[in-house]
Each structure stands twice: as structure tokens, then as C-alpha cells.
Scaffold this motif. Structure first.
Motif, PDB file in Angstrom:
ATOM      1  N   ILE A 293       0.847  -1.199   0.000  1.00  0.00           N
ATOM      2  CA  ILE A 293       0.000   0.000   0.000  1.00  0.00           C
ATOM      3  C   ILE A 293       0.881   1.248   0.000  1.00  0.00           C
ATOM      4  O   ILE A 293       1.787   1.384   0.825  1.00  0.00           O
ATOM      5  N   ALA A 294       0.611   2.147  -0.955  1.00  0.00           N
ATOM      6  CA  ALA A 294       1.280   3.458  -0.983  1.00  0.00           C
ATOM      7  C   ALA A 294       0.170   4.492  -0.927  1.00  0.00           C
ATOM      8  O   ALA A 294      -0.742   4.486  -1.765  1.00  0.00           O
ATOM      9  N   LEU A 295       0.207   5.346   0.092  1.00  0.00           N
ATOM     10  CA  LEU A 295      -0.865   6.343   0.250  1.00  0.00           C
ATOM     11  C   LEU A 295      -0.475   7.649  -0.428  1.00  0.00           C
ATOM     12  O   LEU A 295       0.626   8.160  -0.210  1.00  0.00           O
ATOM     13  N   ALA A 296      -1.385   8.160  -1.256  1.00  0.00           N
ATOM     14  CA  ALA A 296      -1.120   9.422  -1.945  1.00  0.00           C
ATOM     15  C   ALA A 296      -1.969  10.511  -1.313  1.00  0.00           C
ATOM     16  O   ALA A 296      -3.197  10.422  -1.302  1.00  0.00           O
ATOM     17  N   THR A 297      -1.323  11.524  -0.750  1.00  0.00           N
ATOM     18  CA  THR A 297      -2.076  12.634  -0.162  1.00  0.00           C
ATOM     19  C   THR A 297      -1.492  13.953  -0.658  1.00  0.00           C
ATOM     20  O   THR A 297      -0.366  13.990  -1.152  1.00  0.00           O
ATOM     21  N   ALA A 298      -2.262  14.996  -0.508  1.00  0.00           N
ATOM     22  CA  ALA A 298      -1.780  16.330  -0.897  1.00  0.00           C
ATOM     23  C   ALA A 298      -2.514  17.367  -0.065  1.00  0.00           C
ATOM     24  O   ALA A 298      -3.598  17.102   0.463  1.00  0.00           O
ATOM     25  N   SER A 299      -1.919  18.541   0.022  1.00  0.00           N
ATOM     26  CA  SER A 299      -2.565  19.589   0.828  1.00  0.00           C
ATOM     27  C   SER A 299      -3.829  20.118   0.165  1.00  0.00           C
ATOM     28  O   SER A 299      -4.760  20.524   0.850  1.00  0.00           O
ATOM     29  N   SER A 300      -3.855  20.145  -1.170  1.00  0.00           N
ATOM     30  CA  SER A 300      -5.066  20.638  -1.835  1.00  0.00           C
ATOM     31  C   SER A 300      -5.741  19.507  -2.596  1.00  0.00           C
ATOM     32  O   SER A 300      -5.083  18.519  -2.994  1.00  0.00           O
ATOM     33  N   GLY A 301      -7.038  19.659  -2.797  1.00  0.00           N
ATOM     34  CA  GLY A 301      -7.801  18.656  -3.536  1.00  0.00           C
ATOM     35  C   GLY A 301      -7.298  18.526  -4.956  1.00  0.00           C
ATOM     36  O   GLY A 301      -7.225  17.425  -5.499  1.00  0.00           O
ATOM     37  N   ALA A 302      -6.931  19.661  -5.562  1.00  0.00           N
ATOM     38  CA  ALA A 302      -6.504  19.623  -6.962  1.00  0.00           C
ATOM     39  C   ALA A 302      -5.234  18.782  -7.095  1.00  0.00           C
ATOM     40  O   ALA A 302      -5.117  17.958  -8.008  1.00  0.00           O
ATOM     41  N   ALA A 303      -4.293  18.952  -6.182  1.00  0.00           N
ATOM     42  CA  ALA A 303      -3.048  18.174  -6.267  1.00  0.00           C
ATOM     43  C   ALA A 303      -3.327  16.704  -5.946  1.00  0.00           C
ATOM     44  O   ALA A 303      -2.747  15.811  -6.566  1.00  0.00           O
TER      45      ALA A 303
END
Ligand SMILES: Nc1ncnc2c1ncn2[C@@H]1O[C@H](COP(=O)(O)OP(=O)(O)OP(=O)(O)O)[C@@H](O)[C@H]1O
Length: 694
Positions: A293-303
């Protein structure tokens, strides 16, 4: 504010039997042409015209415009209130009959007319919304809409909604399955999945129970299953073959940690467009292709939307909105969210530079707590990335010191030559000559949306261009002009506003409606088929509906909009949006809490620079009637495009600043923070794309 003309005349419209010569009754007989009348609301009329009692006619006001208002009316006053509402919204009515005519149908009461015009909320709006959405025949999107209603709209009678709309909600399943029970279970299971992705469960609402599980993917920890289920795209798996040397060093270093089970915290810093996301996608694909499992997160929804399986960091880690130096995330140790994080091998956090320092520290503390290891991020392999030249965390009305304190690090290198403090020259080939305000907007529009009438239905054309500006007022002005030009059927949606707990009616509706608030949609939202819109809230992040998602309006009804997502991994998906109650999280702007029920969108022909952060827009025009006001804004505006030829800037020249060429003042913070000290002790990989681990 006081009316400056005699109330007898003003009140004529309110008491027509007593005062017969009101504006409405006299209009048919006076000399003011229909075209002129259509420009004005009833309340604005006395600003521009004066009443001549002896001639019984209106004449143009020659002296300075008067300030005025219509006497107030309370909703409890019934028809008087609705008449006032109509007069505040309908331009140039010629008679009471005309005022009560909507789409060619004459209504017998002011209330009915206001209702049909969408000026007051319908008790049955949720049911109507579902009925209208079912006409578009996207049953899956309809089920998501049903879940959205449950989450955001607090429906009174959930079971009735369910019973009334079960047929449309199950339309596709009924074609293939005879068993009513199984169909019901299938629909409920899907709704449960949508509810869970928005943090709720089926049993939180008065809905039937699922009598038999029909979807094996939902057995066990659904979130974990979902992560394992993310499809790895070949393109991302092969991306490493085209890496440049910096990208390769980074990728290999991080994958060494993955392969050898070594903890590590990395920070990838690179200018906009230098290939950070390219590396994240390759890392995600590589780890996932190994069954991890690799989790992808970002500070903004667009990113977040730019990465497969991406979620905002706030959603993923349940970061509290109000943060302090000791905050923890709202994740319980035994929860499913915890299980996903524990099971993950790699966590990516894009645009970490935009996150508040306290948010990252809260995640660090929480991961240590739930994993039970007192090392950074609980010994997970954490890859953060960003560009500190871009906009920093938003601190409402924050001082420079507060912004710096909330940031991880500031790297405004300020290498661009500036004069008189902070004025920088814009290269001649990137400037658009400045003309008076009205004209310059017209010229900007013509330059960036040439031949728009031939491209009204081309999503690619519409979405690949935008005008960026610093403030909402300029953005709204441009969007208003654009929607005027844009041809096609128009729909106007009015918001339903209230000041919470204002039992004495201190804040009239008219005043609330007039407020333009950053972060909230407008009171009067004008849409046309094919126009671009941007979402202002995280509605359903796991299905692409994040704050910042760009969409194109493909259809609308009175209570529902049916747009298509046009950027990111969910491109092409048709969704439904409805009016939801919206407030501001940190609302200290007014002495009351404004609640606005409106579609959570704005037009996006033009958007603020801050809203554009993280977006790639091939043709960009930057409109600066005033200079930028925060760190990184100008840099973000110039780095949204993909080429210098298609990025142009229009600056309103600054008074008393006379030099050859076009100059604008820039804001760059060059303070150093704790993160810089950490960096000094770590190995730099390169200047253009650097990473460090510790
Ligand atoms: N090694 C590479 N080979 C081919 N294309 C690349 C490579 N690196 C980056 N690109 C392409 O360059 C463009 C910009 O890259 P990317 O979006 O990853 O930049 P970024 O650093 O994430 O930008 P931003 O900070 O604006 O989000 C993308 O179209 C990407 O596919």
C-alpha cells in the motif's frame, strides 16, 4: 440607511389599493422605455429617476443619485415579504401581473412566483432534486447524490426519500436482477460505500438494513481493500525509464528504503513543472505493483486529484481544522483509517509546503501514537514535496510573522532583480498593454478566449484557459462578463442565506444576499451549459469532488446541476451537485455566522491565483489591477501555464512609478525557519529538484 423620498410613494407597491400611483402602476404610462427599465431593480429606480406627482410620470434624476431602500418586511408577514423579495430581484417589471409571471406562467400569489423563480426554498427541494437528477439517467451518480444529501443536507424524513426514489436509484440493477431484496441490498451497499468514503455509515440514517452482503470487496477493512484495488497504470510504471538524473537519484534512494524496510522522511523541493508529480506517480506505481500500500495525499484537492488514489491530507489523516502546537489528528487507534495507515509502506504528501507546520506536526505525533513508535512519523517512509516559492499556508488576516511561524520553511530566494524595494520588471514579451479598467478586461477576454462562440461546447478549449487575478472582486467582474458573452440557455440559482441565531432579524436577507465572501459561492450564481466551474468544498474526495476540482456544466434543473469532471484522475465522470448549507470554518469577518445554502461552486473562466495553485492551465492571462499581496502569489500565477508564449500579464500601472517597461511589486519572504536548519544537515541532491532524508 434612510429613504430620502416620501414613503407614501415608496409604499405604493406594498399597499396598491391605497396608493395607486406607484412605480408598478405608472410604468405602463410613462415615457421610460422598456430597455432602460430592464436595467433597474425597483429599489434602484429612485436612484436614477424622480417621480413627478403632477404629471404622473418618472423623469431622469439630474442631481446626484439618492440612497434608498425598500421598507423591510419579515417572512412572517407573508405576501408583503414575498412581494418585497420579488421587487429586490426582478428587473423592470411593468405590472403586478408581470412581476408574478415566471417562464410565461402567471402565478396567483407573490409567494408562488418567488418559489418558481428559486428565490425561496422549497420544502420538497431534496425530493425534487433527486427526481430532477433521475431525468439525466446516471443511476450510479444518483446514488452518490443520495449519499451527499444524507451527509450535507440533514433531510427530515430519510426513509420517505428512500421509498420515493428507490425506483430511480435502482434502475440499472433492476434491469439485470429480478430479486427486489438483492437489488435493494446492492443499492444500499453502494450507498454505504459512498457514505463511508465521506466518513459516515448506513446505520447513521433511517435506511433499511443490508440483509445480505452482495459485494465481497466490502468484507473486512474496506479502506484497506480499496487501496489494494487501485489500478497501476503502465504509463506510471514505465515513467522511471525516462527519468532525468535528479529524478533517478530520488526514486532509487526512496525505493532503497522501501526494499530494505528502512524508515525515512524525505522532502522533495522543486520549481513548478520540474517533475515532482512525475516522480510521485512512479513511486506509487512501483510500490503498488509489488502488492504493497502506498498512500497518496496532498494539501489541496486539486493536487490530490493528480495522483491515482489521491486524497487530501486533511481527509486521510483527519487533521483538525483549528490547530495548535499540540494538536492530534482525529483518528482512533482501532479505526479503519488507522488500519490503512498502519498497513502502508509509503506515504506521499504533495504540496506539504502549503500545509501548516502544526498540521504536519499533528500528523507526526498521531502516527507515532497509533503505530506505537516514537520516531518521526512512526517510522513510516514519508515523502513530502512542494515548492516554497508558491503560496504558503493561508492564515486569515495573519501577519507576516504568523505566516512564517505556520510554515515549514520559506525559500523566497528573491533572485529577480527588484527596484525601489520590491518592484520587478515583467519581460516585454509577457505583458499586455494596459488600458482603462473596463477596456482592459475586454481585451484580456478577447485575447484569451478568441472565437469562443465557435468553441462553446469544447471542454478542452474552455478548460485550457483562464484569467488569474488576486482578488475575488476582479475575478467576479471577469466571470460576469464571460457568462454574458457565453451563449446558451441560462439558469440563475439564488442562495438562501441566513444569519444563524438572528431571532430579532437584525440582518435583513437583502443584506446577507449582498455579501460576497471569499470561500463561499455567490448569492446569484449564473450558469450556462458548457461553462467552466470550480468546486469550493470537499464533497466526495475519493470520487474526485474536492475543493478545487474543475468541472464543466453539462446540464441543470431547478434543484440539481449535472457537471462533468474535467481535470485529474476522475476526468470524464458525470456527477450531481445540489445546494448545500455552507458556512466559513473561521468566520470572524462578521459579528454573526453567515449560513449560505447554495451550490458549492463558482464560475472559473477566471479564478484567484490562490485557487489556481496546483492547477496546470495551458493558456494563462494574469490580471493585476492591484499588486499581489502575499508570498509566492506572483510566482504561482506565472507558473500555471506550460509555456512563456501562452502566459501574459496585464498590470495596471502604479501611480507615481514612471519607468520604461512594466513593473509590479512582488512579495517574497526570505525568512529562515527550523526546517532550513534541518536541511543544512542533510544531503542536497540538486538545486532544481532536491530531496533530503533523515
Ligand atoms: N522525466 C520526465 N520525462 C517526461 N516527462 C516529464 C518528466 N518529468 C516531468 N515530465 C512532465 O513534465 C510536466 C510537469 O511535471 P510535473 O507535473 O510532475 O511537475 P511538478 O513539479 O509536479 O509541477 P507543480 O509543482 O506545478 O505541480 C508533466 O507533464 C510531466 O509529465
Amino acid at each position: 440607511m434612510h429613504a430620502t423620498y416620501r414613503p407614501r410613494r415608496l409604499c405604493g407597491a406594498f399597499f396598491p389599493s391605497l396608493f395607486l400611483k406607484s412605480i408598478l402602476l405608472c410604468w405602463p404610462y410613462n415615457s421610460i422605455s422598456q430597455i432602460i427599465r430592464w436595467q433597474y431593480l425597483y429599489k434602484d429606480f429612485p436612484k436614477h429617476f424622480t417621480w413627478n406627482g403632477s404629471q404622473l410620470r418618472w423623469n431622469r434624476r439630474l442631481l446626484k443619485a439618492q440612497r434608498d431602500r425598500i421598507v423591510s418586511a419579515n417572512p412572517s408577514e407573508g405576501e408583503r415579504y414575498y412581494l418585497r423579495l420579488l421587487l429586490s430581484n426582478v428587473k423592470g417589471p411593468t405590472s403586478f401581473e408581470d412581476l408574478c409571471t415566471v417562464d410565461g406562467v402567471n402565478h396567483t400569489t407573490f409567494r408562488k412566483a418567488a418559489l418558481e423563480m428559486g428565490l425561496i426554498e422549497n420544502d420538497k427541494s431534496l425530493s425534487q432534486c433527486l427526481a430532477e437528477a433521475s431525468l439525466f439517467q446516471f443511476p450510479n451518480a444518483l446514488r452518490r447524490l443520495f449519499a451527499t444529501i444524507m451527509i450535507f443536507c440533514e433531510p427530515g424524513d430519510v426513509r420517505k426519500l428512500w421509498n420515493d426514489h428507490f425506483d430511480s436509484l435502482s434502475e440499472d440493477h433492476r434491469l439485470h436482477c429480478q430479486s427486489v431484496e438483492r437489488v435493494r441490498n446492492m443499492v444500499l451497499t453502494e450507498i454505504r460505500v459512498f457514505l463511508q468514503s465521506m466518513g459516515k455509515n448506513l446505520h447513521d440514517f433511517d435506511l433499511p438494513n443490508i440483509t445480505k452482503d452482495v459485494n465481497l470487496r466490502n468484507v473486512g477493512h474496506r479502506e484497506v481493500q480499496e487501496e489494494y484495488g487501485i489500478v497501476v497504470e503502465d504509463e506510471h510504471l514505465c515513467a522511471k525509464d525516462s527519468f532525468n538524473s535528479d529524478q533517478k537519484v530520488l526514486f532509487d534512494e526512496i525505493m532503497t528504503h522501501v526494499d530494505n524496510d528502512l524508515p525515512g522522511v524525505f522532502f522533495i523541493i522543486g520549481l513548478g513543472g520540474t517533475g515532482k508529480t512525475f516522480v510521485y506517480k512512479a513511486l506509487l506505481a512501483e510500490v503498488r505493483s509489488r502488492g504493497l500500500i502506498a498512500l497518496a495525499t496532498a494539501s489541496s484537492g486539486a493536487a490530490a486529484n493528480n495522483m491515482p488514489g489521491g486524497r487530501t491530507a486533511h481527509t486521510r489523516f483527519k487533521i483538525p481544522i483549528n490547530l495548535n502546537n499540540n494538536s492530534m489528528c482525529n483518528i482512533k487507534k482501532q479505526s479503519k483509517a488507522t488500519e490503512v495507515i498502519r498497513s502502508s509502506k509509503l506515504i506521499i504528501w504533495d504540496e506539504a509546503s502549503m500545509a501548516k507546520r502544526q498540521a504536519i506536526e499533528a500528523v507526526d505525533r498521531t502516527l507515532q501514537d497509533i503505530i506505537g513508535v516514537s520516531l518521526p512519523f512512526g517510522e513510516k517512509i514519508m515523502v513530502m514535496g512542494g515548492d516554497f516559492r508558491q503560496v504558503l499556508p493561508v492564515i486569515k488576516r495573519g501577519t507576516r510573522a504568523q505566516i512564517v511561524d505556520s510554515s515549514l520553511r520559506i525559500v523566497g530566494d528573491g533572485t529577480e532583480e527588484s527596484i525601489e524595494g520590491n518592484f520587478i520588471r515583467i519581460p516585454d514579451d509577457m505583458t499586455i498593454p494596459c488600458t482603462p479598467r473596463g477596456n482592459s478586461i475586454k481585451e484580456l477576454i478577447n485575447a484569451i478566449f478568441p472565437s469562443i462562440q465557435n468553441n462553446l461546447y469544447s471542454s478542452d478549449y474552455i478548460i485550457s484557459r483562464a484569467i488569474l487575478s488576486t482578488r475575488n472582486e476582479s475575478v467576479d467582474e471577469i466571470n460576469d462578463k464571460m457568462i454574458d458573452i457565453f451563449q446558451g440557455e441560462e439558469k440563475i440559482y439564488y442562495s438562501f442565506d441566513e444569519a444563524e441565531d438572528d431571532h430579532n432579524n437584525f440582518y435583513p436577507i437583502e443584506f446577507l444576499n449582498s455579501l460576497t465572501v471569499s470561500g463561499l459561492p455567490p448569492h446569484k450564481l449564473r450558469l450556462k451549459i458548457g461553462c467552466p466551474i470550480i468546486l469550493l468544498r470537499n464533497i466526495d474526495p475519493s470520487h474526485g469532488l474536492c475543493n478545487g476540482t474543475r468541472l464543466i456544466c453539462k446540464g441543470f434543473q431547478h434543484n440539481v446541476i449535472n457537471p462533468e469532471i474535467v481535470v485529474g484522475q476522475h476526468t470524464g465522470k458525470r456527477v450531481f451537485l445540489l445546494r448545500i448549507p455552507l458556512t466559513l470554518s473561521e468566520d470572524d469577518m462578521f459579528p454573526f455566522k453567515l449560513k449560505r445554502k447554495q451550490f458549492p461552486i463558482r464560475l472559473s473562466f477566471s479564478m484567484t491565483i490562490n485557487k489556481a495553485q496546483g492547477q496546470t492551465i495551458p493558456h494563462v492571462r494574469v490580471y493585476l489591477p492591484d499588486s499581489v499581496f502575499s508570498h509566492g502569489q506572483f510566482y504561482v500565477a506565472l507558473s500555471r501555464g506550460i509555456s512563456r508564449e501562452n502566459t501574459k500579464v496585464l498590470v495596471h500601472l502604479v501611480k507615481d512609478f514612471r519607468r520604461d517597461g512594466v513593473y509590479t511589486s512582488n512579495v517574497v519572504y526570505q525568512e529562515k525557519s527550523a526546517m532550513d536548519e534541518t536541511k543544512k544537515n542533510s544531503e542536497e541532491i540538486s538545486d532544481s529538484l532536491l530531496g533530503f532524508g533523515f
